[in-house]
Design an enzyme around this catalytic site. Structure first.
Site, short mmCIF file in Angstrom:
data_model
loop_
_atom_site.label_atom_id
_atom_site.label_comp_id
_atom_site.label_asym_id
_atom_site.label_seq_id
_atom_site.Cartn_x
_atom_site.Cartn_y
_atom_site.Cartn_z
N GLU A 28 10.06 -14.79 21.36
CA GLU A 28 10.62 -15.18 22.66
C GLU A 28 10.27 -16.64 22.94
O GLU A 28 9.23 -17.14 22.49
CB GLU A 28 10.01 -14.28 23.75
CG GLU A 28 10.41 -14.72 25.16
CD GLU A 28 10.08 -13.70 26.24
OE1 GLU A 28 9.33 -12.75 25.99
OE2 GLU A 28 10.62 -13.87 27.36
N ASN A 73 11.91 -11.69 29.02
CA ASN A 73 12.26 -12.21 30.34
C ASN A 73 13.03 -13.52 30.25
O ASN A 73 13.87 -13.82 31.10
CB ASN A 73 10.99 -12.40 31.18
CG ASN A 73 10.26 -11.09 31.43
OD1 ASN A 73 10.82 -10.02 31.26
ND2 ASN A 73 9.00 -11.17 31.83
N GLU A 174 14.92 -5.65 30.32
CA GLU A 174 14.13 -5.15 31.47
C GLU A 174 14.80 -5.37 32.82
O GLU A 174 14.19 -5.87 33.78
CB GLU A 174 12.72 -5.78 31.45
CG GLU A 174 11.92 -5.34 30.24
CD GLU A 174 10.43 -5.71 30.25
OE1 GLU A 174 9.99 -6.45 31.15
OE2 GLU A 174 9.73 -5.25 29.35
N TYR A 245 3.36 -1.60 26.96
CA TYR A 245 2.17 -2.30 26.47
C TYR A 245 0.95 -1.51 26.92
O TYR A 245 0.91 -1.06 28.07
CB TYR A 245 2.10 -3.72 27.06
CG TYR A 245 3.22 -4.62 26.59
CD1 TYR A 245 3.08 -5.36 25.43
CD2 TYR A 245 4.42 -4.70 27.29
CE1 TYR A 245 4.11 -6.19 24.98
CE2 TYR A 245 5.45 -5.52 26.85
CZ TYR A 245 5.29 -6.26 25.70
OH TYR A 245 6.31 -7.07 25.27
N GLU A 293 9.98 -3.35 22.56
CA GLU A 293 8.76 -4.08 22.92
C GLU A 293 7.63 -3.06 23.00
O GLU A 293 7.65 -2.18 23.87
CB GLU A 293 8.88 -4.82 24.25
CG GLU A 293 9.70 -6.09 24.17
CD GLU A 293 9.69 -6.89 25.46
OE1 GLU A 293 8.65 -6.93 26.15
OE2 GLU A 293 10.74 -7.48 25.77
N GLN A 348 4.46 -9.65 20.50
CA GLN A 348 5.47 -10.43 19.82
C GLN A 348 4.99 -10.72 18.40
O GLN A 348 4.04 -10.07 17.96
CB GLN A 348 5.72 -11.70 20.62
CG GLN A 348 6.21 -11.39 22.05
CD GLN A 348 6.65 -12.63 22.83
OE1 GLN A 348 6.72 -13.72 22.31
NE2 GLN A 348 6.94 -12.43 24.11
O1 AHR Z 1 6.58 -9.83 25.69
C1 AHR Z 1 6.31 -10.43 26.92
C2 AHR Z 1 7.19 -9.94 28.05
O2 AHR Z 1 6.90 -8.60 28.34
C3 AHR Z 1 8.69 -9.95 27.80
O3 AHR Z 1 9.26 -11.17 28.05
C4 AHR Z 1 9.18 -8.92 28.76
O4 AHR Z 1 10.39 -8.33 28.34
C5 AHR Z 1 8.03 -7.94 28.91
O5 AHR Z 1 7.77 -7.63 30.21
#
Ligand code: AHR
Length: 504
Positions: A28, A73, A174, A245, A293, A348
């Site tokens: 990203e 994002n 998202e 996450y 993600e 990432q």
């Molecule tokens: O990976 C970081 C961020 O986490 C991404 O931009 C978003 O999609 C998620 O909330």
């Protein structure tokens, strides 16, 4: 006290084929993921395209198969046109998602070129936050149309005579989150995603489309979001996304180690909702899941930079040995759901919550989490096999009683090998595990056994000590009379390969 566990690995427990796209990742425009991450023209190892050669080597070693780009994002405010054409003409923009400046020196064409050099498939996201159908179709025309139109000819003039042939496309990112530029209700997003999908398919019927699902099972709109979006899109898309996450709460290590229980439940719940729409699809195949993600992260919610600068350090976490065990255990969950999960992206790839770290003008190294990922990407091939294990229970505050040991296996009839992935997520107790393989008709011989474990679960890899945490040979493994015996330290993740010989 050492716990005792038992189970079996059987061909009959086949779940489904493991899609190679399960071992994807994500780049990203955030922090130093792109600039001084994968792209640093002045770096001593830079390729003629300005890509960091040391990072490219690590990406290949990691075994990543598909990489999602350019956000996250970031994509929800992105004008893709800014990132193509002569570098000197590209505008500097505000990156509103991450409060930095975006110089646009790296864009779609550079990304596709980087993917070719890294040996990975590109997966693009379109902006359905501040933009819509037209811009998405324009990008698709630019990328995938052969020639003879304004946008495909622009790509050719920009140095890419061959079309990019990008197959996987995310319809936004998202969109359920209030933090997202152009955040929408499920009904608003569902309509827009459906219209975008229709238009994109009109241009290129071969694209594979991923609609936005929940940003996590903790979202207040979770499930209703999926249901509403699928009502609009089920017959138009190939997959729906899942993001999550996992964060360690030092006062509740057991729940953190058991994070994969949450991923299991997330995947299974979304699968149930998807099945409600199976008949709408008509082809019998339910919409697949794209866990595009996932990771362990401590920096979610960290404050954004105060000033607008080009490269800011963000999410540069030093992953611990325990984090690596949790990443390995999340991979077990993904492989176990091979019948549902068509792709997944460790978020990432470089510097930002990433398995690879790279210093500007300096070294690149493998984080602890690199190791379970690369081992799983290398060995988890062919058919996934469920491995039921009996080993008592471990109480956790978040998920109730969970199994301290979790495992999955894969069998690859091309390479004639079986691979077992097993985690001991008990915070304090070792486990002696016996697995029964007597049902296999082939002769079996033990291959390699490697374990990710440190006596200090907080151990990390750094630029000064990049190999502090690496996979080490798992000792005390035996395969005798069809019984595989493993001694699993507390907080450990391991993989064992077994070669399939002649039929007995
Ligand atoms: O990976 C970081 C961020 O986490 C991404 O931009 C978003 O999609 C998620 O909330």
């Amino acid at each position: 006290m050492t716990l005792v566990g038992s189970g079996a690995i059987e061909r009959a427990a086949a779940i489904g084929a493991v899609d190679r796209r399960l071992f994807g990742s994500f780049v990203e425009h955030m922090g130093r993921s792109v600039y001084t991450g994968i792209f640093e023209p002045s770096h001593p190892t830079a390729t003629p395209d300005g890509f960091r050669g040391d990072v490219l080597e690590l990406v290949r070693e990691l075994g990543v198969t598909i990489v999602r780009y350019p956000g996250g994002n970031f994509v929800s405010g992105y004008r893709w046109e800014d990132g193509v054409g002569a570098i000197a003409d590209r505008p500097v923009r505000l990156n509103l998602a991450w409060h930095t400046l975006e110089p646009n020196r790296f864009g779609t064409d550079e990304f596709v070129r980087w993917c070719a050099q890294a040996g990975v498939e590109p997966m693009l996201a379109v902006n359905l936050g501040t933009r819509g159908v037209q811009e998405a179709v324009d990008l698709l025309e630019y990328a995938n149309h052969p020639s003879g139109t304004a946008l495909s000819d622009a790509r050719i003039a920009n140095g890419s005579p061959t079309r990019h042939r990008i197959r996987m496309w995310c319809l936004g990112n998202e969109m359920d989150g209030h933090w997202q530029l152009g955040h929408k209700t499920a009904a608003e997003y569902g309509r827009l995603a459906a219209e975008t999908a229709r238009a994109m398919r009109q241009l290129d019927p071969g694209v594979e489309l991923v609609a936005v699902g929940s940003s996590g099972p903790w979202m207040p709109t979770y499930v209703e979001w999926e249901r509403t979006v699928l009502r609009e899109t089920a017959e138009l898309i190939d997959a729906i996304s899942l993001h999550n996450y996992y964060q360690e709460d030092p006062s509740d290590v057991a729940s953190f180690l058991a994070s994969a229980v949450d991923l299991d439940r997330f995947i299974e719940r979304v699968s149930e909702v998807v099945d409600e729409f199976a008949s709408a699809r008509g082809q019998g195949q339910p919409v697949k899941l794209s866990v595009d993600e996932w990771n362990v992260s401590r920096s979610n919610g960290a404050p954004l930079p105060a000033d607008w600068t080009v490269v800011e350090r963000m999410g540069e976490e030093a992953y611990t040995a325990a984090d690596a065990v949790v990443v390995g255990s999340l991979l077990i969950s993904l492989v176990r759901h091979a019948d549902r999960v068509a792709s997944a992206c460790l978020a990432q790839l470089v510097n930002v919550i990433a398995p690879i770290r790279a210093e500007p003008d300096g070294p690149a190294w493998r984080q602890t989490t690199f190791h379970p990922f690369s081992l799983a990407a290398r060995h988890a091939r062919g058919q996934a096999l469920a491995v039921p294990i009996t080993v008592g229970t471990l109480p956790t505050a978040k998920y109730g009683d969970v199994a301290p040991v979790d495992a999955v296996a894969t069998v690859d009839d091309e390479t004639r090998s079986l691979a077992l992935f097993v985690v001991n997520r008990h915070p304090t107790e070792a486990v002696d595990l016996t697995l029964d393989l007597r049902s296999w008709s082939e002769e079996l011989s033990l291959g390699e056994s490697l374990v990710v474990h440190e006596d200090d679960p907080q151990a990390v890899n750094t630029a000064a000590e990049p190999d502090r945490v690496i996979p080490r040979p798992l000792t005390g493994v035996s395969l005798v009379d069809g019984c595989l015996r493993l001694s699993l330290a507390a907080i450990s993740w391991s993989t064992t390969t077994i070669e399939l010989g002649r039929s007995r």
